[in-house]
Every structure is written in structure tokens, then in C-alpha cells.
Write a protein that holds these residues in place. Sequence first.
Motif, PDB file in Angstrom:
ATOM      1  N   ARG A 159       0.818  -1.217   0.000  1.00  0.00           N
ATOM      2  CA  ARG A 159       0.000   0.000   0.000  1.00  0.00           C
ATOM      3  C   ARG A 159       0.849   1.262   0.000  1.00  0.00           C
ATOM      4  O   ARG A 159       1.661   1.475   0.894  1.00  0.00           O
ATOM      5  CB  ARG A 159      -0.900   0.019   1.243  1.00  0.00           C
ATOM      6  CG  ARG A 159      -2.051  -0.964   1.150  1.00  0.00           C
ATOM      7  CD  ARG A 159      -2.899  -0.888   2.404  1.00  0.00           C
ATOM      8  NE  ARG A 159      -3.315   0.475   2.680  1.00  0.00           N
ATOM      9  CZ  ARG A 159      -4.309   0.795   3.508  1.00  0.00           C
ATOM     10  NH1 ARG A 159      -4.973  -0.152   4.120  1.00  0.00           N
ATOM     11  NH2 ARG A 159      -4.630   2.049   3.714  1.00  0.00           N
ATOM     12  N   ASP A 161       0.202   4.273   0.615  1.00  0.00           N
ATOM     13  CA  ASP A 161      -0.051   5.328   1.606  1.00  0.00           C
ATOM     14  C   ASP A 161       0.703   5.082   2.907  1.00  0.00           C
ATOM     15  O   ASP A 161       0.614   5.875   3.838  1.00  0.00           O
ATOM     16  CB  ASP A 161      -1.557   5.456   1.881  1.00  0.00           C
ATOM     17  CG  ASP A 161      -2.163   4.126   2.307  1.00  0.00           C
ATOM     18  OD1 ASP A 161      -1.713   3.080   1.787  1.00  0.00           O
ATOM     19  OD2 ASP A 161      -3.059   4.125   3.151  1.00  0.00           O
ATOM     20  N   LEU A 162       1.439   3.983   2.970  1.00  0.00           N
ATOM     21  CA  LEU A 162       2.232   3.693   4.167  1.00  0.00           C
ATOM     22  C   LEU A 162       3.701   3.961   3.870  1.00  0.00           C
ATOM     23  O   LEU A 162       4.182   3.692   2.766  1.00  0.00           O
ATOM     24  CB  LEU A 162       2.049   2.231   4.576  1.00  0.00           C
ATOM     25  CG  LEU A 162       0.618   1.817   4.935  1.00  0.00           C
ATOM     26  CD1 LEU A 162       0.554   0.315   5.184  1.00  0.00           C
ATOM     27  CD2 LEU A 162       0.132   2.584   6.155  1.00  0.00           C
ATOM     28  N   LEU A 170       6.094  -1.259  12.418  1.00  0.00           N
ATOM     29  CA  LEU A 170       4.872  -1.888  12.924  1.00  0.00           C
ATOM     30  C   LEU A 170       4.938  -3.403  12.771  1.00  0.00           C
ATOM     31  O   LEU A 170       4.635  -4.142  13.701  1.00  0.00           O
ATOM     32  CB  LEU A 170       3.639  -1.322  12.207  1.00  0.00           C
ATOM     33  CG  LEU A 170       3.300   0.129  12.554  1.00  0.00           C
ATOM     34  CD1 LEU A 170       2.044   0.586  11.810  1.00  0.00           C
ATOM     35  CD2 LEU A 170       3.101   0.322  14.065  1.00  0.00           C
ATOM     36  N   VAL A 197       1.112 -13.905  11.321  1.00  0.00           N
ATOM     37  CA  VAL A 197       1.961 -12.749  10.994  1.00  0.00           C
ATOM     38  C   VAL A 197       1.941 -12.507   9.487  1.00  0.00           C
ATOM     39  O   VAL A 197       1.804 -11.362   9.021  1.00  0.00           O
ATOM     40  CB  VAL A 197       3.408 -12.979  11.495  1.00  0.00           C
ATOM     41  CG1 VAL A 197       4.370 -11.976  10.866  1.00  0.00           C
ATOM     42  CG2 VAL A 197       3.463 -12.881  13.023  1.00  0.00           C
ATOM     43  N   ALA A 199      -0.378 -13.370   7.452  1.00  0.00           N
ATOM     44  CA  ALA A 199      -1.718 -12.894   7.078  1.00  0.00           C
ATOM     45  C   ALA A 199      -1.821 -11.382   7.280  1.00  0.00           C
ATOM     46  O   ALA A 199      -2.408 -10.676   6.460  1.00  0.00           O
ATOM     47  CB  ALA A 199      -2.785 -13.616   7.904  1.00  0.00           C
ATOM     48  N   VAL A 200      -1.249 -10.909   8.377  1.00  0.00           N
ATOM     49  CA  VAL A 200      -1.237  -9.457   8.608  1.00  0.00           C
ATOM     50  C   VAL A 200      -0.465  -8.770   7.491  1.00  0.00           C
ATOM     51  O   VAL A 200      -0.901  -7.753   6.938  1.00  0.00           O
ATOM     52  CB  VAL A 200      -0.621  -9.121   9.993  1.00  0.00           C
ATOM     53  CG1 VAL A 200      -0.433  -7.618  10.145  1.00  0.00           C
ATOM     54  CG2 VAL A 200      -1.499  -9.668  11.113  1.00  0.00           C
ATOM     55  N   GLY A 203      -2.317  -8.460   4.303  1.00  0.00           N
ATOM     56  CA  GLY A 203      -3.344  -7.418   4.360  1.00  0.00           C
ATOM     57  C   GLY A 203      -2.834  -6.056   3.929  1.00  0.00           C
ATOM     58  O   GLY A 203      -3.621  -5.154   3.647  1.00  0.00           O
ATOM     59  N   LEU A 204      -1.506  -5.905   3.885  1.00  0.00           N
ATOM     60  CA  LEU A 204      -0.919  -4.611   3.512  1.00  0.00           C
ATOM     61  C   LEU A 204      -0.541  -4.535   2.042  1.00  0.00           C
ATOM     62  O   LEU A 204      -0.076  -3.498   1.568  1.00  0.00           O
ATOM     63  CB  LEU A 204       0.330  -4.336   4.360  1.00  0.00           C
ATOM     64  CG  LEU A 204       0.077  -4.086   5.843  1.00  0.00           C
ATOM     65  CD1 LEU A 204       1.386  -3.825   6.558  1.00  0.00           C
ATOM     66  CD2 LEU A 204      -0.866  -2.893   6.018  1.00  0.00           C
TER      67      LEU A 204
END
Lengths: 216, 216
Positions: A159, A161-162, A170, A197, A199-200, A203-204
Amino acid sequence: MRPPSVAGETADALPSAPRPRRYSTELVVAVAVEVFNRRGYDATSLEDLAAATQLSKSSIYHHTRGKEHLLRLALQRALEALFATLEEPESRSGEPVDQLRHVLGRATEVLLEETPYVALLLRVRGNTETERWGLERRREFDRRVTELAASAIERGQVRPDLSARMVTRLLFGMVNSISDWFRSTSPADGEEVVASVLAVFDGLLSPTASTRPRMR
Amino acid sequence: MRPPSVAGETADALPSAPRPRRYSTELVVAVAVEVFNRRGYDATSLEDLAAATQLSKSSIYHHTRGKEHLLRLALQRALEALFATLEEPESRSGEPVDQLRHVLGRATEVLLEETPYVALLLRVRGNTETERWGLERRREFDRRVTELAASAIERGQVRPDLSARMVTRLLFGMVNSISDWFRSTSPADGEEVVASVLAVFDGLLSPTASTRPRMR
């Protein structure tokens, strides 16, 4: 060699002594790490280490050059394992997003395998030369990972925007926090942690990234 | 009241004394928290606290009942701020996924606003009654959040392949880790942190969840 006697008795004479009969430097380090993590490095005296290992202070000096050297050996173990993940083929070629995903998963595995050593590394404060060395090596690891994150964002795989720094902090902060609660009971638990982890991480990923790895 | 004199001088006689002229209990707690975080709670003596506050030991006892009481006041501040997030209207009604998202974002804000107090809470080990109380309250907070995560998963709002416990531990572990590196320089930094944490959360939502919040 045999641990030295306590209160003048030989080790053999102690009834049902639960301690190991032979001490390797590795074992002394392992016991020291447990004490450092429980009491804090600063608050731990050589007397505490002698009591925990059931070794005399002179015997601890036989194995190592003392408390700070024990810390160095412990941090070295954590850092070598972490840096080794960066040298694996999957971390060195292919799309940046896949390299980053690989390093994140492997760093999680290292934390699960070497929990007390990595936990100690994460608590290092910088009061001694060894602690400052540990901090500097940690920062170097973070820099390498942040570069991967920056490449992955640049290519539109994560993403946009990060920021690379925020993604790294993070995600690896999340991984590091595992050392606060993870107690290995079965390998399956560890696998669930790694899968969660990742999976998180997934998500990005940018929805449009063609290289998006399949979830699971 | 005025801080007691150092080496027999009155405070007024000290040239350009950088310390505040009046000590509130709150300020003594704030200084103590800084010392606890730097040296570790166990390793901190009342002498250390006296040196850091430039108060005499008896004056510290005037403000509090001693070291463990200072710890309790500090932990109380962090815990009250965290638990207050659970009582906000957005945490108490609406879809579980939105409640969870609200608590996560607000807990991040609390950590950014009260960094040293929350950092201390996160380091508590359980050697004293106050530490055990702090740990128990933290667990209670985690339980409340895990219940929200379980409801959100049950309703298909969060990826169903993740367990509520794992979601809670990873997300709040990520938030807690912020205390290791966050130093407030400008409010904008804090806003970026909160937005990034919520972006990570949004990555865990079920693609089919009708309540999925828009990504910015």
C-alpha cells in the motif's frame, strides 16, 4: 568439566541434584539469559549468575570473561540468527515484496526458536559497550528491512499510503512483541503464529500488485 | 511546597537551578517513571529516585508511600487511560468490528499520549504485589478486547482463519511495540502512527464484510 562443589561437597555427594553434570559455555549463557530476562541485565550481579548456574564465580570466569561477555555471547546468538535470514536465497532475489515477506516469516521463526535470546536483545538499553553494540546491530537489521519495504512500496506492491519506515516498525514491532507472550508448547502453535503474521502482512499488499502472494 | 535544599543551601540560593520550584506528586511520579524505564524498576533504589527528583528521601515519602507506591500511581495512570477507551460510546455499541477498530485506534492514541507510563506497564514483571496487580489489570484489558475480536470473527467481519486471541495479541503487540521507538516530535507523527495501525487492522477485515470501513 564438572560444576564445582557447593559448600565443600562434591557434586556427586549432593542428593538428587537436578542440575546438569557438565557445563558448556552455551549452557552457562542459557542460564545467564534466563536470569537477565527475569531480573534485568543491570540488576543481575555475578553472585546471581553464580547462584543460578550453581557455579562459583571463578568457574564462570573459566567459561567467559564475566557478565558483560555473557551478554555479548547471548546477543550474538540472536543477531547471527536474525542476520542469517537476510542471506537466504529467498531474501536476496525475486520481487522485493516476496523478499520482505520471506524475511518477516523467517524472523518470526527465529524469534520462536530463540525466544529468550531475542527477548534479551530487544530489552538492551545501551548502558554498556556491549549493549550499544547490540543496539547498533539491531538498527542495521532494521535498515536492511526498511530498504526492502521501500522497494516494495516503490514498485506498488505494498500500500503506497504507508511509509517504509512505518511498515517495518509496525510489522517487526508486532513480531518482537511475540516474545512477551509466546511459550513454546507445541510446534503447531508456532506455525499458527507465523501464518498469522504473514496474514497481517498480506493485508498490507496493494490490491493491484500482480505479485501478491496467495493467502496461505 | 518547595523542594528541600541540597547540601544545606536553600533552593533560592542555587544559581540557575533547572529544576521546578514546586513538586506535585504527579511530577514526582513522572520523574520516577523516567528512572524506572531507564534503569528498570528492580534496579532503582530510593536513593536513585531522590537523586533524580533532587528531593530527599523523606520528602519523597511526603508525596508517596515509597517506591512501590510510585509504581502503583504510574501504572494506575496508564491503566485508567486504557480502560477509559473501553467505556467510550464507539466501543460499546455498533458492530463488533467497528468497536474493535475504535479501541485499537484509541489505545494507540493513549500509548502516544502516555508513552512512558504505558511503557512501564508493559515492562512490569510481577515480582511485587503492585506489579502483579498491574499484570492482572493488563490481562483484564486483553480479555475485553479478545471478546470483541471473537465477536467480529464470529460475524464474519474479520478473516475467519485467524483466532481472536492471535488477532488481539498481534495487533496490540504491534501497538505496544510503538513505545520502544516513538518519541513525540510533532502531532503529525502521531497521526501517521494511528493511521498506519488502522491500515494494518483494515487489512485483516473479511473482503465480504459489509461493515468494512473505507480505507481513508
